[in-house]
Design an enzyme around this catalytic site. Structure first.
Site, short mmCIF file in Angstrom:
data_model
loop_
_atom_site.label_atom_id
_atom_site.label_comp_id
_atom_site.label_asym_id
_atom_site.label_seq_id
_atom_site.Cartn_x
_atom_site.Cartn_y
_atom_site.Cartn_z
N ASP A 206 0.86 -1.20 0.00
CA ASP A 206 0.00 0.00 0.00
C ASP A 206 0.89 1.24 0.00
O ASP A 206 0.83 2.07 0.89
CB ASP A 206 -0.91 0.00 1.22
CG ASP A 206 -1.99 1.07 1.16
OD1 ASP A 206 -2.37 1.47 0.05
OD2 ASP A 206 -2.45 1.51 2.24
N ASN A 211 2.41 6.76 3.07
CA ASN A 211 3.19 5.70 3.72
C ASN A 211 4.68 5.81 3.41
O ASN A 211 5.43 4.86 3.64
CB ASN A 211 2.67 4.33 3.32
CG ASN A 211 1.42 3.94 4.09
OD1 ASN A 211 1.18 4.44 5.18
ND2 ASN A 211 0.62 3.06 3.51
N ASP A 223 4.44 1.64 7.81
CA ASP A 223 3.16 0.93 7.73
C ASP A 223 3.13 -0.16 6.65
O ASP A 223 2.56 0.02 5.57
CB ASP A 223 2.00 1.90 7.52
CG ASP A 223 0.65 1.23 7.77
OD1 ASP A 223 0.65 0.07 8.22
OD2 ASP A 223 -0.38 1.87 7.51
#
Length: 331
Positions: A206, A211, A223
């Site tokens: 992701d 991030n 993350d």
């Protein structure tokens, strides 16, 4: 959201005292300062520690991941960190444990790291991000996850559409329009995946700009909660924004850095639009699946309105059209 649902939701028992007790169960002395951070899937807090820098504590959503799946994420982070790939890896105790349990919650501690989102308009920044991603994928190719899932059309697309239709999340008045566009879109995505040969690797999963934290001319990943196996392009396409010409330029900048550390299968460029469409389908289903969590109606009050679903259907139609266009290329 009624009061009974609020009481029954697992996070309703995650009180400030539970947060502090969890951190102190690992030998730290908290100074009672707790600052909630933006996180909807999990619950994340900055906790003050006496005479030391604050720590970040992450409580995993009950029922989402099994312990062995979370541990694979942690071990991947540690593997990257050991090879100086800049990632925020979880804290480990003297027994080399990184995943802990308290009052029914699995949790982990992280050092606090600051920074801003990268500038996706800057060629130099994109090249730096490409180098980082190439280094991450060079590690990711060495083995695959054994417990974490693989990104697939079934899990991100077909299951998402089925859930939205069967759960009643789509307003009845718009359900025929939704199905009329979602089903052909799934067929187009499946055809695109079937036409591309690739080897799944361990991914960040992701890698949107939120991030990736940028500070003092360098960047680091945060993350890895969505880490999974999949095509390398999944970690790259969210760095490509704007119209086709702009995306082509950004891709060139990213690849300038990426290929210094890892080869890239350019056939995967044909998966950019299918992956973009899968993200739209999956995001809508994610909101619907989490609606019993009181924080979701609070932060996403527009979800469920006919206006939202009308705009979502228009977005899906745009995805169908985008799948008909030639794939992005550098040549």
């Amino acid at each position: 959201m009624n009061e009974a649902t609020l009481v029954q939701h697992p996070y309703s028992s995650l009180t400030p005292d539970v947060v502090l007790d969890a951190v102190e169960s690992l030998g730290f002395v908290c100074d009672a300062r707790i600052f909630p951070l933006n996180s909807y899937e999990n619950r994340v807090y900055q906790v003050g520690i006496e005479d030391e820098a604050p720590l970040i504590v992450k409580f995993y959503r009950p029922g989402r991941w099994q312990a062995e799946q979370i541990q694979e994420e942690h071990d991947f982070s540690a593997e990257l960190d050991a090879l100086d790939v800049p990632v925020v890896a979880p804290w480990r105790d003297n027994d080399n444990r990184s995943l802990f349990e308290h009052e029914g919650f699995m949790f982990a501690l992280y050092p606090r790291r600051g920074g801003r989102a990268p500038d996706l308009e800057a060629a130099d920044d994109l090249e730096v991000l490409g180098r980082l991603m190439g280094r991450l994928h060079a590690v990711g190719t060495q083995r695959t996850f054994q417990h974490r899932p693989t990104l697939s059309v079934q899990s991100f697309g077909t299951d998402s559409v089925s859930f939205l239709v069967q759960s009643g999340a789509v307003p009845e008045s718009l359900l025929p329009s939704y199905e009329a566009v979602a089903m052909p879109l799934l067929e187009g995505i499946e055809a695109a995946f079937a036409a591309v040969s690739f080897t799944p690797i361990r991914l960040h999963g992701d890698c949107h700009p939120g991030n990736i934290l940028w500070r003092d001319g360098a960047a680091h990943f945060v993350d890895l909660d969505d880490a999974r196996n999949g095509p390398a392009i999944q970690d790259l396409w969210m760095l490509l924004t704007g119209d086709r010409a702009h995306q082509t330029g950004a891709l060139s900048d990213v690849m300038e850095g990426y290929q210094q550390f890892h080869d890239f299968n350019f056939a995967e460029l044909a998966l950019i639009e299918p992956l973009r469409a899968l993200r739209s389908l999956h995001y809508a289903a994610w909101l619907a699946r989490r609606w019993e969590d009181p924080s979701f109606p609070m932060h996403f009050p527009w979800f469920g309105d006919e206006r939202y679903w009308g705009e979502h259907i228009m977005t899906l139609r745009e995805h169908v059209e985008a799948l008909q266009e030639p794939p992005l290329t550098l040549w």
